[in-house]
Design a protein around this motif. Structure first.
Motif, mmCIF file in Angstrom:
data_model
loop_
_atom_site.group_PDB
_atom_site.id
_atom_site.type_symbol
_atom_site.label_atom_id
_atom_site.label_comp_id
_atom_site.label_asym_id
_atom_site.label_seq_id
_atom_site.Cartn_x
_atom_site.Cartn_y
_atom_site.Cartn_z
ATOM 1 N N PRO A 38 0.816 -1.218 0.000
ATOM 2 C CA PRO A 38 0.000 0.000 0.000
ATOM 3 C C PRO A 38 0.848 1.266 0.000
ATOM 4 O O PRO A 38 0.361 2.343 -0.320
ATOM 5 C CB PRO A 38 -0.810 -0.120 1.296
ATOM 6 C CG PRO A 38 0.025 -0.982 2.186
ATOM 7 C CD PRO A 38 0.703 -1.953 1.267
ATOM 8 N N SER A 41 1.496 2.351 -3.990
ATOM 9 C CA SER A 41 0.249 2.085 -4.704
ATOM 10 C C SER A 41 0.225 2.653 -6.112
ATOM 11 O O SER A 41 -0.521 2.186 -6.966
ATOM 12 C CB SER A 41 -0.931 2.652 -3.913
ATOM 13 O OG SER A 41 -0.791 4.048 -3.749
ATOM 14 N N GLN A 45 -6.169 1.618 -7.176
ATOM 15 C CA GLN A 45 -7.250 2.062 -6.301
ATOM 16 C C GLN A 45 -7.526 1.050 -5.189
ATOM 17 O O GLN A 45 -8.158 1.393 -4.198
ATOM 18 C CB GLN A 45 -8.513 2.318 -7.120
ATOM 19 C CG GLN A 45 -8.416 3.585 -7.950
ATOM 20 C CD GLN A 45 -9.730 3.912 -8.622
ATOM 21 O OE1 GLN A 45 -9.983 3.503 -9.752
ATOM 22 N NE2 GLN A 45 -10.572 4.646 -7.923
ATOM 23 N N THR A 47 -5.256 -2.174 -3.201
ATOM 24 C CA THR A 47 -4.050 -3.001 -3.133
ATOM 25 C C THR A 47 -4.242 -4.115 -2.122
ATOM 26 O O THR A 47 -4.921 -3.946 -1.102
ATOM 27 C CB THR A 47 -2.815 -2.164 -2.719
ATOM 28 O OG1 THR A 47 -3.064 -1.521 -1.470
ATOM 29 C CG2 THR A 47 -2.485 -1.131 -3.775
ATOM 30 N N THR A 86 -6.262 -2.319 1.065
ATOM 31 C CA THR A 86 -6.279 -0.871 1.247
ATOM 32 C C THR A 86 -6.854 -0.185 0.021
ATOM 33 O O THR A 86 -6.508 -0.528 -1.115
ATOM 34 C CB THR A 86 -4.844 -0.344 1.489
ATOM 35 O OG1 THR A 86 -4.240 -1.107 2.545
ATOM 36 C CG2 THR A 86 -4.853 1.122 1.876
ATOM 37 N N HIS A 88 -7.294 3.257 -2.307
ATOM 38 C CA HIS A 88 -6.530 4.452 -2.674
ATOM 39 C C HIS A 88 -7.376 5.232 -3.678
ATOM 40 O O HIS A 88 -7.354 4.934 -4.873
ATOM 41 C CB HIS A 88 -5.186 4.087 -3.305
ATOM 42 C CG HIS A 88 -4.392 3.104 -2.504
ATOM 43 N ND1 HIS A 88 -3.471 3.473 -1.551
ATOM 44 C CD2 HIS A 88 -4.393 1.741 -2.514
ATOM 45 C CE1 HIS A 88 -2.923 2.396 -1.018
ATOM 46 N NE2 HIS A 88 -3.462 1.331 -1.587
ATOM 47 N N LYS A 90 -8.563 8.244 -6.093
ATOM 48 C CA LYS A 90 -7.983 9.315 -6.900
ATOM 49 C C LYS A 90 -8.981 10.461 -7.074
ATOM 50 O O LYS A 90 -8.766 11.372 -7.863
ATOM 51 C CB LYS A 90 -7.568 8.775 -8.275
ATOM 52 C CG LYS A 90 -6.641 7.560 -8.222
ATOM 53 C CD LYS A 90 -5.386 7.814 -7.398
ATOM 54 C CE LYS A 90 -4.538 6.544 -7.269
ATOM 55 N NZ LYS A 90 -3.399 6.733 -6.377
ATOM 56 N N ARG A 96 -12.852 12.064 -1.615
ATOM 57 C CA ARG A 96 -11.921 10.938 -1.489
ATOM 58 C C ARG A 96 -12.341 9.930 -0.423
ATOM 59 O O ARG A 96 -12.325 8.726 -0.657
ATOM 60 C CB ARG A 96 -10.515 11.474 -1.181
ATOM 61 C CG ARG A 96 -9.413 10.430 -1.330
ATOM 62 C CD ARG A 96 -8.066 11.094 -1.282
ATOM 63 N NE ARG A 96 -7.930 12.046 -2.380
ATOM 64 C CZ ARG A 96 -7.182 13.143 -2.327
ATOM 65 N NH1 ARG A 96 -6.502 13.434 -1.232
ATOM 66 N NH2 ARG A 96 -7.102 13.948 -3.378
ATOM 67 N N GLN A 100 -13.268 5.945 -1.002
ATOM 68 C CA GLN A 100 -12.546 4.832 -0.377
ATOM 69 C C GLN A 100 -13.483 3.940 0.423
ATOM 70 O O GLN A 100 -13.317 2.712 0.429
ATOM 71 C CB GLN A 100 -11.420 5.384 0.505
ATOM 72 C CG GLN A 100 -10.300 6.000 -0.297
ATOM 73 C CD GLN A 100 -9.186 6.612 0.523
ATOM 74 O OE1 GLN A 100 -8.114 6.891 -0.004
ATOM 75 N NE2 GLN A 100 -9.395 6.831 1.798
ATOM 76 N N LYS A 154 4.322 7.837 5.597
ATOM 77 C CA LYS A 154 3.081 8.062 4.867
ATOM 78 C C LYS A 154 1.870 7.993 5.799
ATOM 79 O O LYS A 154 1.876 7.287 6.800
ATOM 80 C CB LYS A 154 2.945 7.045 3.730
ATOM 81 C CG LYS A 154 4.039 7.199 2.690
ATOM 82 C CD LYS A 154 3.773 6.356 1.472
ATOM 83 C CE LYS A 154 4.848 6.573 0.419
ATOM 84 N NZ LYS A 154 4.607 5.795 -0.799
ATOM 85 N N LYS A 157 -3.948 4.812 5.730
ATOM 86 C CA LYS A 157 -5.144 4.736 4.900
ATOM 87 C C LYS A 157 -6.038 3.618 5.429
ATOM 88 O O LYS A 157 -5.546 2.584 5.888
ATOM 89 C CB LYS A 157 -4.776 4.470 3.436
ATOM 90 C CG LYS A 157 -4.062 5.640 2.774
ATOM 91 C CD LYS A 157 -3.834 5.365 1.297
ATOM 92 C CE LYS A 157 -3.151 6.549 0.635
ATOM 93 N NZ LYS A 157 -2.903 6.314 -0.801
ATOM 94 N N SER A 159 -7.946 0.475 5.998
ATOM 95 C CA SER A 159 -7.611 -0.865 5.512
ATOM 96 C C SER A 159 -8.350 -1.913 6.331
ATOM 97 O O SER A 159 -8.855 -1.628 7.421
ATOM 98 C CB SER A 159 -6.102 -1.127 5.638
ATOM 99 O OG SER A 159 -5.331 -0.113 5.042
#
Length: 198
Positions: A38, A41, A45, A47, A86, A88, A90, A96, A100, A154, A157, A159
């Motif tokens: 992840p 990525s 979108q 992973t 996870t 992701h 765009k 966003r 997700q 990072k 996100k 998951s």
């Protein structure tokens, strides 16, 4: 009993299932669902990241089994695989999170609807052996999920973890056994001399 390629074949089967179930909605293209970290990525979108492999009880896999009249092979090892799934998005920043949530909801729905991976997704040695892989979404504490992300700078996100069981890898360790081909039986009676000596 699959070969050493079982791990990659199991991951590929899982990805193919999700590609069929999640495209074209909520994910527009199959290539946007991948087996990768992840943290890397890129344009994906969704992973799936194999982060933990656990051998099942060694007592179950101990010993040898008979291959043919003169060959025994060590029992195969059984493994449980855990994948971090996870999303992701765009989408623009204001959309966003919702995007997700839709992606992860669809992924959970697909995995729950397929507790046994359909045979059409199996390839290679898993397909040859007609392996039955079981899939479930695992209840994972948030603290454990956060640990996976701690080694990077990072942002975390959203998951979840899915667990795949039933993965076996055959052993290459073998031993030859010689069969009894001739038996000699002495039928002559042996006399014991006086005094009990032999």
């Amino acid at each position: 009993m699959a070969d050493y390629t079982a791990f990659v074949e199991a991951g590929t089967a899982l990805v193919d299932l999700l590609r069929d179930q999640l495209t074209p909605e909520p994910i527009g293209s199959r290539e946007l669902i991948s087996l990768c970290s992840p943290h890397e990525s890129e344009n994906n979108q969704l992973t799936l990241f194999l982060y933990h492999i656990e051998e099942e009880s060694q007592n179950v896999t101990a010993g040898y089994y008979q291959v043919d009249r003169e060959l025994h092979r060590m029992q195969p090892a059984r493994y449980t695989l855990r994948y971090l799934v996870t999303a992701h998005s765009k989408a623009p920043s204001q959309l966003r999170e919702a995007d997700q949530h839709r992606i992860l909801g669809a992924a959970m729905q697909a995995l729950r609807d397929n507790p046994v991976l359909p045979a059409r997704y199996l390839t290679g040695s898993l397909a040859e052996e007609e392996t039955e892989l079981h899939v479930m979404v695992e209840k994972t504490p948030l603290e454990q999920l956060l640990k996976i992300w701690n080694n990077t700078a990072k942002e975390y996100k959203l998951s979840f973890v899915t667990m795949v069981t039933g993965v076996t890898i055959r052993s290459k360790r073998e031993r030859r056994v010689s069969r009894v081909r001739e038996i000699t039986i002495d039928t002559q009676e042996r006399l014991i001399p006086p005094g009990g000596g032999l």
